[in-house]
Design an enzyme around this catalytic site. Sequence first.
Site, short mmCIF file in Angstrom:
data_model
loop_
_atom_site.label_atom_id
_atom_site.label_comp_id
_atom_site.label_asym_id
_atom_site.label_seq_id
_atom_site.Cartn_x
_atom_site.Cartn_y
_atom_site.Cartn_z
CE LYS A 60 -0.24 -0.93 4.96
NZ LYS A 60 -1.01 -1.57 5.91
NE ARG A 158 -6.39 -0.76 11.41
CZ ARG A 158 -5.18 -0.77 10.72
NH1 ARG A 158 -4.09 0.05 10.95
NH2 ARG A 158 -4.88 -1.80 10.11
CG HIS A 187 -3.39 -5.60 11.74
ND1 HIS A 187 -2.38 -6.24 11.17
CD2 HIS A 187 -3.17 -4.40 11.72
CE1 HIS A 187 -1.38 -4.97 10.80
NE2 HIS A 187 -2.19 -4.09 11.17
NE ARG A 243 -2.49 -8.82 7.22
CZ ARG A 243 -3.06 -9.47 8.17
NH1 ARG A 243 -3.60 -10.44 8.31
NH2 ARG A 243 -3.16 -8.56 9.11
CE1 TYR A 287 10.78 32.11 1.01
CE2 TYR A 287 11.10 29.90 1.10
CZ TYR A 287 10.60 30.95 0.43
OH TYR A 287 10.39 30.71 -0.86
CB CYS A 332 12.68 26.29 0.31
SG CYS A 332 14.06 27.30 0.99
CG MET A 333 7.36 23.05 -2.03
SD MET A 333 6.33 23.96 -2.92
CE MET A 333 5.21 24.92 -2.01
CG ASP A 334 10.39 23.41 -4.79
OD1 ASP A 334 9.69 22.60 -4.91
OD2 ASP A 334 10.21 24.66 -4.89
#
Length: 394
Positions: A60, A158, A187, A243, A287, A332-334
């Site tokens: 997943k 759950r 589980h 699993r 920043y 920063c973002m990038d």
Amino acid sequence: MHISEAAINNDLIETLRGTILFPMDTHAYSTWLEIDLGAIQHNLKTIKAITKTQVMAIIKANGYGHGVLAVAKAVTEAGAEWCGVARMEEAINLRQAGIAGQIMVLGYSPPRLIPAAIEHDIHVAIYNPHMAHDYVTYAAAYHGRLKMHVKVETGMGRLGMAVEQVPKFLGEFHRHPNLEIDGIFTHFAKADEKNSDTTQRQLSVFNDLLTQLKKAKLCPELVHAANSAAIFNYPESYFGMVRPGIALFGLDPSPNSPLPLSFRPALAWKARLTSVRKFPPGHGISYGSVYITSGCERIGVVPVGYGDGYRREPDQRVLVRGQLVDIVGRVCMDQSMLQLDSVPEACAGDEVVLLGEQGGQRITASDIANCWGTINYEVVCGLADRLPRVYLGK
Ligand SMILES: *Cc1c(COP(=O)(O)O)cnc(C)c1O
């Protein structure tokens, strides 16, 4: 730069997410993930050798960030009978990519997707008897038979059918023309703790139920419970299938439950320095200027930020020329800035390792998790789709 036909046709291209345009040419990227599919296959085979059961490879969340299609192909080829995912979209994505083994959705499947589940031969989890009626309605309208495994609540708190409801549910539906109930599972909440009372109690509740179902000739054929941690700590939990998720990727199920040494981590996160320059004393970096140079400092830029799944946290470190260096100023973002005074030879174009090994030094997903106050699972699951995934050693 033009994109060659050969590269486009490469079967490792995963369209849109983690698109690989230049499969092995890491110079085409400023940051990328290297994923060793051979390590994943080795880990899967090691698990099979330990458990001697069927394996549902849990892939997943984009294969725990490793790129789900390549991982699905690798584990199927190495002998995983099943692939397990959280959502129907993930399952359909696998089928459309040509994964031929058994596929199961472990979480909630919306009733209106049941025709798609039948069409693509995908197993769903049933954890609420009332949902069966909706499922039957959709399966009957499609003139099909829906394959399902009953999920039992034994202590995880759950999803899961209450133990008391299971015999009645199976009695009512086990011969239904539109349902095929071929598995039952549970589980664990604390499988990473050896000799945990909770896990022992969960196992005994589950075993009692199985005994009762067997007596009534209602027990589905395939029984499964063990996640990665249980594979190492609770051999009595293997039943007919295990699993594993995190262990496939060579990552520890928890700090209490490290993997045996024979497992190999599969992922490295790399980048190239895009700039190295000197800033005079008193110069703000990034920043908010929260970092101010104290002397004349060599500052590097690495093209990785929170838009890639890195974090806007203090005290992070990466490897440059085999040395740990600090990220300074805000992420920063990038992009992020590095303090390079301890590595005077560093220059633009050098490889930076954010996760993985360089010159005998290593940064693990758990090291990053410790820095962020989280777990290694969250580190790898957070790796952004935009990071190119380059697959090695298949
Ligand atoms: C995610 C998941 C697993 C795999 O867990 P790991 O700890 O990664 O091995 C197994 N079973 C279920 C139901 C899950 O949701």
